[in-house]
Write a protein that holds these residues in place. Structure first.
Motif, PDB file in Angstrom:
ATOM      1  N   GLY A  97     -39.297  28.953  -7.474  1.00 35.93           N
ATOM      2  CA  GLY A  97     -40.187  29.937  -8.091  1.00 35.93           C
ATOM      3  C   GLY A  97     -39.435  31.176  -8.546  1.00 35.93           C
ATOM      4  N   LEU A  98     -38.503  31.634  -7.721  1.00 36.14           N
ATOM      5  CA  LEU A  98     -37.697  32.804  -8.096  1.00 36.14           C
ATOM      6  C   LEU A  98     -36.810  32.489  -9.296  1.00 36.14           C
ATOM      7  N   GLU A  99     -36.288  31.289  -9.354  1.00 35.69           N
ATOM      8  CA  GLU A  99     -35.448  30.894 -10.488  1.00 35.69           C
ATOM      9  C   GLU A  99     -36.273  30.862 -11.775  1.00 35.69           C
ATOM     10  N   GLN A 100     -37.499  30.381 -11.707  1.00 39.08           N
ATOM     11  CA  GLN A 100     -38.369  30.387 -12.885  1.00 39.08           C
ATOM     12  C   GLN A 100     -38.658  31.821 -13.327  1.00 39.08           C
ATOM     13  N   THR A 101     -38.912  32.701 -12.372  1.00 44.13           N
ATOM     14  CA  THR A 101     -39.164  34.106 -12.696  1.00 44.13           C
ATOM     15  C   THR A 101     -37.938  34.738 -13.329  1.00 44.13           C
ATOM     16  N   ARG A 102     -36.764  34.485 -12.756  1.00 41.65           N
ATOM     17  CA  ARG A 102     -35.521  35.026 -13.310  1.00 41.65           C
ATOM     18  C   ARG A 102     -35.304  34.548 -14.727  1.00 41.65           C
ATOM     19  N   SER A 103     -35.556  33.287 -14.971  1.00 43.60           N
ATOM     20  CA  SER A 103     -35.387  32.719 -16.306  1.00 43.60           C
ATOM     21  C   SER A 103     -36.361  33.347 -17.303  1.00 43.60           C
ATOM     22  N   ALA A 104     -37.600  33.534 -16.887  1.00 43.47           N
ATOM     23  CA  ALA A 104     -38.598  34.146 -17.772  1.00 43.47           C
ATOM     24  C   ALA A 104     -38.237  35.598 -18.088  1.00 43.47           C
ATOM     25  N   VAL A 105     -37.765  36.330 -17.097  1.00 41.46           N
ATOM     26  CA  VAL A 105     -37.369  37.723 -17.317  1.00 41.46           C
ATOM     27  C   VAL A 105     -36.162  37.782 -18.250  1.00 41.46           C
ATOM     28  N   ALA A 106     -35.199  36.901 -18.047  1.00 44.32           N
ATOM     29  CA  ALA A 106     -34.021  36.868 -18.926  1.00 44.32           C
ATOM     30  C   ALA A 106     -34.432  36.579 -20.364  1.00 44.32           C
ATOM     31  N   HIS A 107     -35.373  35.665 -20.542  1.00 41.13           N
ATOM     32  CA  HIS A 107     -35.873  35.341 -21.879  1.00 41.13           C
ATOM     33  C   HIS A 107     -36.539  36.558 -22.509  1.00 41.13           C
ATOM     34  N   ASP A 108     -37.379  37.261 -21.727  1.00 37.95           N
ATOM     35  CA  ASP A 108     -38.054  38.451 -22.234  1.00 37.95           C
ATOM     36  C   ASP A 108     -37.061  39.557 -22.592  1.00 37.95           C
ATOM     37  N   ASN A 153     -33.986  39.102 -23.592  1.00 36.07           N
ATOM     38  CA  ASN A 153     -33.342  38.681 -24.845  1.00 36.07           C
ATOM     39  C   ASN A 153     -34.219  38.999 -26.049  1.00 36.07           C
ATOM     40  N   ILE A 154     -35.498  38.732 -25.923  1.00 34.22           N
ATOM     41  CA  ILE A 154     -36.427  39.030 -27.021  1.00 34.22           C
ATOM     42  C   ILE A 154     -36.467  40.529 -27.285  1.00 34.22           C
ATOM     43  N   LEU A 155     -36.525  41.323 -26.241  1.00 32.51           N
ATOM     44  CA  LEU A 155     -36.542  42.781 -26.397  1.00 32.51           C
ATOM     45  C   LEU A 155     -35.261  43.281 -27.043  1.00 32.51           C
ATOM     46  N   GLU A 156     -34.133  42.719 -26.640  1.00 28.50           N
ATOM     47  CA  GLU A 156     -32.852  43.125 -27.231  1.00 28.50           C
ATOM     48  C   GLU A 156     -32.820  42.810 -28.715  1.00 28.50           C
ATOM     49  N   VAL A 157     -33.336  41.654 -29.095  1.00 32.79           N
ATOM     50  CA  VAL A 157     -33.370  41.279 -30.519  1.00 32.79           C
ATOM     51  C   VAL A 157     -34.297  42.228 -31.269  1.00 32.79           C
ATOM     52  N   GLU A 158     -35.450  42.540 -30.714  1.00 28.95           N
ATOM     53  CA  GLU A 158     -36.394  43.433 -31.374  1.00 28.95           C
ATOM     54  C   GLU A 158     -35.832  44.855 -31.500  1.00 28.95           C
ATOM     55  N   LEU A 159     -35.136  45.305 -30.467  1.00 27.64           N
ATOM     56  CA  LEU A 159     -34.574  46.655 -30.511  1.00 27.64           C
ATOM     57  C   LEU A 159     -33.376  46.766 -31.473  1.00 27.64           C
ATOM     58  N   SER A 160     -32.704  45.681 -31.696  1.00 28.16           N
ATOM     59  CA  SER A 160     -31.541  45.714 -32.601  1.00 28.16           C
ATOM     60  C   SER A 160     -31.953  45.672 -34.071  1.00 28.16           C
ATOM     61  N   LYS A 161     -33.219  45.461 -34.361  1.00 25.96           N
ATOM     62  CA  LYS A 161     -33.696  45.413 -35.747  1.00 25.96           C
ATOM     63  C   LYS A 161     -33.780  46.777 -36.340  1.00 25.96           C
TER      64      LYS A 161
END
Length: 127
Positions: free
Chosen positions: A106-117, A119-127
């Motif tokens: 469960g913690l690994e799934q949470t970590r993966s979801a947070v990492a994905h989020d 990454n999305i935020l970093e892409v949005e902020l770099s625009k």
């Protein structure tokens, strides 16, 4: 709400084990009492794992815990209290391991979801 019910379940199980232990103090030297208490603890742990995380019941360690508990029940019925206690302790350990593995997954799934989020935020902020 789920956390509260799991906490309440843990308290009830602990209370039941304590009351069995206190009521049996007169027989403190009894190998059968120790074996019965070990079996009760193992059964409680197995029950908690299946209630807290039903998906964990498909793990091999959970099946092994159930098998060890069944062996412990056979051993105590044959008055092999030492073997029953040993097997019940193994069952409890396997149930604990299953619970730990489920929490880790469960913690690994949470970590993966947070990492994905992130990454999305970093892409949005770099625009």
């Amino acid at each position: 709400m789920k956390t509260l019910s799991n906490s309440v379940l843990r308290i009830l199980v602990a209370g039941a084990i304590l009351s069995v232990g206190l009521s049996g103090q007169a027989f403190a030297g009894s190998g059968q009492l120790a074996a019965k208490l070990a079996i009760a603890r193992a059964q409680a742990n197995i029950d908690m794992v299946s209630k807290e995380n039903p998906a964990a019941t498909r793990e091999q360690s959970f099946a092994s815990a159930q098998a060890k508990l069944a062996e412990a029940n056979v051993a105590i019925s044959q008055d092999d209290n030492r073997q029953a206690e040993w097997l019940a302790n193994e069952a409890e350990m396997l149930a604990d391991m299953t619970a730990g593995n489920a929490k880790l997954a469960g913690l690994e799934q949470t970590r993966s979801a947070v990492a994905h989020d992130v990454n999305i935020l970093e892409v949005e902020l770099s625009k």
